[in-house]
Motif scaffolding. Structure first.
Motif, PDB file in Angstrom:
ATOM      1  N   LEU A   2     -27.891   0.007 -16.986  1.00 20.87           N
ATOM      2  CA  LEU A   2     -27.365  -1.190 -17.638  1.00 20.87           C
ATOM      3  C   LEU A   2     -28.141  -1.390 -18.932  1.00 20.87           C
ATOM      4  O   LEU A   2     -29.359  -1.497 -18.910  1.00 20.87           O
ATOM      5  N   VAL A 188     -22.878  -1.305 -20.712  1.00 18.82           N
ATOM      6  CA  VAL A 188     -23.311  -0.042 -20.116  1.00 18.82           C
ATOM      7  C   VAL A 188     -22.808   1.104 -20.986  1.00 18.82           C
ATOM      8  O   VAL A 188     -21.870   0.944 -21.763  1.00 18.82           O
ATOM      9  N   PRO A 191     -18.975   2.774 -18.109  1.00 18.55           N
ATOM     10  CA  PRO A 191     -18.593   1.883 -17.005  1.00 18.55           C
ATOM     11  C   PRO A 191     -18.204   2.619 -15.728  1.00 18.55           C
ATOM     12  O   PRO A 191     -18.573   2.200 -14.626  1.00 18.55           O
ATOM     13  N   PHE A 224     -18.420  -4.306 -16.117  1.00 16.80           N
ATOM     14  CA  PHE A 224     -19.149  -3.331 -16.902  1.00 16.80           C
ATOM     15  C   PHE A 224     -18.335  -2.972 -18.128  1.00 16.80           C
ATOM     16  O   PHE A 224     -17.212  -2.467 -18.030  1.00 16.80           O
TER      17      PHE A 224
END
Length: 230
Positions: A2, A188, A191, A224
């Motif tokens: 992340l 991110v 994802p 994400f």
């Protein structure tokens, strides 16, 4: 895994009332607004206020924390103490004040060593969970690392793009509670790769316009989003 926090979404009963609170009390600027939600610039992150008329709804009674440069902390205290019954806590290297928004979310403003605007971002989010070891394992799979445990064994604090606290149901400082069905957006690199790492423990996985959204075992929504779309 992340690379950053993109947004925190809160559920509000009356959008106009909540918008006025964050505009007048914290001087947050509106990035965009619709009939369902208002998106504020909160330093490097976004704070979203959302009516409960769809999914994901946004968090209820969520405790979260804004960061402010240390030289500006006293200004916030003096200003907010005129209208709110503040609770203050000294952590040694930093101080924090706590108060509540109109929907029962416990808002913290904590002093940090960084420079910048009066609100530089969101540095802490607290989620309520049913099974602490299971939730800790889930978020460890996303790259968060535990660095503090409550003496009552009802909470853990994990480091990552922000400080994530997982609380079994209880009251914290200023009688704060962990949020339920909180909606959090992450930046991110990939994802789908992140989702693959944890999909066997997710309650739901779906592709959405902004990226990939999952629901964790406690009903929190995590989206994400590719860092390239920032």
């Amino acid at each position: 895994m992340l690379s950053g926090l993109r947004w925190l979404a809160l559920e509000v009963k009356y959008l106009d009332r909540a918008r006025e609170f964050y505009e007048t009390s914290l001087d947050l600027s509106v990035r965009e607004a619709t009939e369902r939600e208002v998106v504020f610039d909160a330093g490097e992150h976004a704070l979203v206020l959302r009516r409960p008329d769809g999914v994901p709804r946004g968090g209820v009674h969520t405790h979260y924390a804004f960061s402010t440069p240390k030289p500006l902390y006293d200004d916030w205290y003096d200003r907010l103490s005129r209208d709110f019954d503040l609770v203050e806590h000294d952590f040694g290297s930093a101080r924090s004040l706590y108060f509540y928004d109109p929907d029962g979310n416990c808002v913290e403003i904590g002093s940090t060593d960084e420079d910048g605007d009066p609100i530089t971002g969101i540095f802490e989010i607290v989620l309520e969970v049913e099974d602490l070891p299971e939730a800790e394992q889930f978020y460890a799979g996303l790259g968060f690392e535990t660095y503090n445990r409550g003496t009552d064994r009802k909470r853990v604090r994990m480091g990552g793009p922000f400080d994530l606290e997982l609380w079994e149901p209880h009251l914290g400082i200023a009688d704060a509670r962990g949020g339920v069905h909180v909606d959090v957006g992450f930046e991110v690199d990939d994802p789908m790769a992140v989702t693959t790492e944890i999909e066997d423990r997710c309650c739901r996985v779906e592709t959405v316009e902004s990226g990939v959204r999952i629901r964790d075992p406690d009903g929190h929504y995590l989206t994400f989003v590719s860092s390239d779309s920032a």
